[in-house]
Write an enzyme that holds these catalytic residues in place. Sequence first.
Site, short mmCIF file in Angstrom:
data_model
loop_
_atom_site.label_atom_id
_atom_site.label_comp_id
_atom_site.label_asym_id
_atom_site.label_seq_id
_atom_site.Cartn_x
_atom_site.Cartn_y
_atom_site.Cartn_z
N ARG A 54 -0.71 -1.98 -4.97
CA ARG A 54 -0.57 -0.69 -5.10
C ARG A 54 0.00 -0.29 -6.54
O ARG A 54 0.90 -1.04 -6.89
CB ARG A 54 -0.70 0.15 -4.00
CG ARG A 54 0.25 -0.31 -3.11
CD ARG A 54 1.91 -0.17 -3.32
NE ARG A 54 2.06 1.08 -3.77
CZ ARG A 54 3.16 1.37 -4.81
NH1 ARG A 54 3.86 0.37 -5.28
NH2 ARG A 54 3.33 2.36 -5.13
N GLY A 55 -0.36 1.06 -6.87
CA GLY A 55 0.41 1.56 -8.03
C GLY A 55 -0.42 1.54 -8.95
O GLY A 55 -1.29 0.54 -9.34
N ALA A 56 -0.66 2.55 -9.78
CA ALA A 56 -1.74 2.67 -10.85
C ALA A 56 -2.06 1.38 -11.79
O ALA A 56 -2.94 0.75 -11.94
CB ALA A 56 -1.69 4.01 -11.79
N ARG A 97 -10.55 2.40 -4.76
CA ARG A 97 -9.80 3.44 -4.74
C ARG A 97 -10.18 4.57 -5.67
O ARG A 97 -10.34 4.01 -6.92
CB ARG A 97 -8.45 3.12 -4.96
CG ARG A 97 -7.75 2.55 -3.67
CD ARG A 97 -6.24 2.28 -3.67
NE ARG A 97 -5.70 3.45 -2.99
CZ ARG A 97 -4.34 3.84 -3.29
NH1 ARG A 97 -3.54 3.00 -3.70
NH2 ARG A 97 -3.81 4.90 -2.63
N GLN A 204 6.19 4.34 0.60
CA GLN A 204 6.36 3.59 -0.59
C GLN A 204 7.85 3.68 -1.09
O GLN A 204 8.22 2.73 -1.60
CB GLN A 204 5.34 3.77 -1.80
CG GLN A 204 3.98 3.42 -1.33
CD GLN A 204 3.23 4.56 -0.53
OE1 GLN A 204 3.82 5.46 -0.01
NE2 GLN A 204 1.70 4.51 -0.79
N ASP A 245 -0.93 8.68 -11.19
CA ASP A 245 -2.07 7.99 -11.04
C ASP A 245 -3.11 8.36 -11.85
O ASP A 245 -3.99 7.51 -12.48
CB ASP A 245 -2.67 8.00 -9.63
CG ASP A 245 -1.75 7.06 -8.81
OD1 ASP A 245 -0.59 7.94 -8.31
OD2 ASP A 245 -2.16 6.23 -8.37
N ASN A 255 -0.27 12.51 -8.68
CA ASN A 255 0.80 11.36 -8.22
C ASN A 255 0.76 11.51 -6.57
O ASN A 255 0.18 12.38 -6.11
CB ASN A 255 2.20 11.36 -8.96
CG ASN A 255 2.87 10.27 -8.60
OD1 ASN A 255 2.55 9.03 -9.02
ND2 ASN A 255 3.98 10.29 -8.40
N LYS A 256 1.46 10.53 -6.26
CA LYS A 256 1.41 10.35 -4.40
C LYS A 256 1.90 11.93 -4.08
O LYS A 256 2.48 12.80 -4.53
CB LYS A 256 2.62 9.88 -4.36
CG LYS A 256 2.89 9.30 -2.87
CD LYS A 256 1.77 8.94 -2.30
CE LYS A 256 0.97 7.62 -2.71
NZ LYS A 256 -0.33 7.45 -2.19
O1 MRU Z 1 -0.93 5.15 -2.91
P1 MRU Z 1 0.01 4.31 -3.82
O2 MRU Z 1 0.98 3.67 -3.43
O3 MRU Z 1 -0.97 3.32 -4.94
O4 MRU Z 1 0.38 5.32 -4.87
C1 MRU Z 1 1.24 4.98 -6.13
C2 MRU Z 1 1.73 6.03 -6.83
O5 MRU Z 1 1.55 7.23 -6.52
C3 MRU Z 1 2.50 5.75 -7.88
O6 MRU Z 1 3.51 6.82 -8.23
C4 MRU Z 1 1.49 5.80 -9.16
O7 MRU Z 1 0.58 4.91 -8.90
C5 MRU Z 1 2.24 5.42 -10.26
S1 MRU Z 1 2.87 3.65 -10.30
C6 MRU Z 1 3.84 3.30 -11.85
#
Ligand code: MRU
Length: 361
Positions: A54-56, A97, A204, A245, A255-256
């Site tokens: 996970r994470g963009a 996603r 996270q 994201d 973002n999250k």
């Molecule tokens: O749902 P997730 O854990 O994929 O969400 C991740 C985030 O919101 C991160 O902050 C974002 O993807 C940036 S990662 C460098």
Amino acid sequence: MMTQNILDYDTVALDDEKSALVIVDQTKLPGKVEIISLTKQEDIHRAIYILQVRGAPAIGVTAAFGLYLAAKEIRSDTYDSFYAQFKKAKDYLATARPTAVNLFWALNRMDDVAQVNAGLPIPDLKEVLRQEAVKIRDEDIWGCRSIGEYGLSLIKDGCGILTHCNAGQLATVRYGTALAPIHLGRERGLNFKVFTDETRPLLQGARLSAIEMVSNGVDTTVICDNMASQVMKNGWVQIIFVGCDRVAANGDTANKIGTSGVAILAKYYGVPFYVCAPTSTIDMSIAKGEDIVIEERPAEEVTEMWYKERMAPEGVKVYNPAFDFADNELITGIITEYGIARPPYTESLKQIFETKKNAKK
Ligand code: MRU
């Protein structure tokens, strides 16, 4: 396979010999560091959906390797038949996603390469696809390090930094975005006081950012999301770094979930709020935050997933948006691998892409 230090591993890697995607299974962290190899497209799709990866940026690299692996398996002699199956695999991965634009950005890059090289024999076409996926991975590592350098120029040894979710190495291949300045600072003997919001509902911050920070010897304090206001009021936070994201052309940043609240608090307490964004996460085709698709996830993530027993009564309604967006006016700067964009973002983000274009010449 077990290991000692989470930072010794690339979050996402390609094992070409075994035709496998190799990832750190993030659903097991922090209790267990488990490296898994995935060969089936369904397993790669699922790994993205259930947040094993996970994470963009990490999702983008996963998609690139995943699509290359799909291409490798295609048994066709003609381009048309090859491309039809390649496109099917691309469209399938794209459904994993919806919010992180890196997923679509990486798949489209691979698709462009497949189309531009339509005249190549199929084995050669597969090879250029492999090279493109590796390039996407390498650019991610370079970009994160560069974001780290720009971020590091904004902070001093010993300062207090708050972060939300995990935008660290585990969200990229190496270094991370929001946590890159901290990792780089450690390489240079600096230390910081880091506050990681736990980041409900999937934790996270508490699970992933905290393990990265502790593994790198950083002074780290996990706080519940509703404590961010208190630590800012106490004067313990000098700067906030978050990931993203998808950044819209006007600088609105998805973002999250909870990021928008942190940005509002930061404005109230006068704490600089920086978004760390590789250009792969900036979507100039989207005008504003309202146009970004926000993923909604299953209710169980809120009611039971990280609890020993279900903590909310059966029958309650649950609203579980995985992301929100911070209005551009709350953002002090957007740190990219090509420099720091400042308001007005409609202008400065265009400038960043101009710099990127010139750097490639
Ligand atoms: O749902 P997730 O854990 O994929 O969400 C991740 C985030 O919101 C991160 O902050 C974002 O993807 C940036 S990662 C460098």
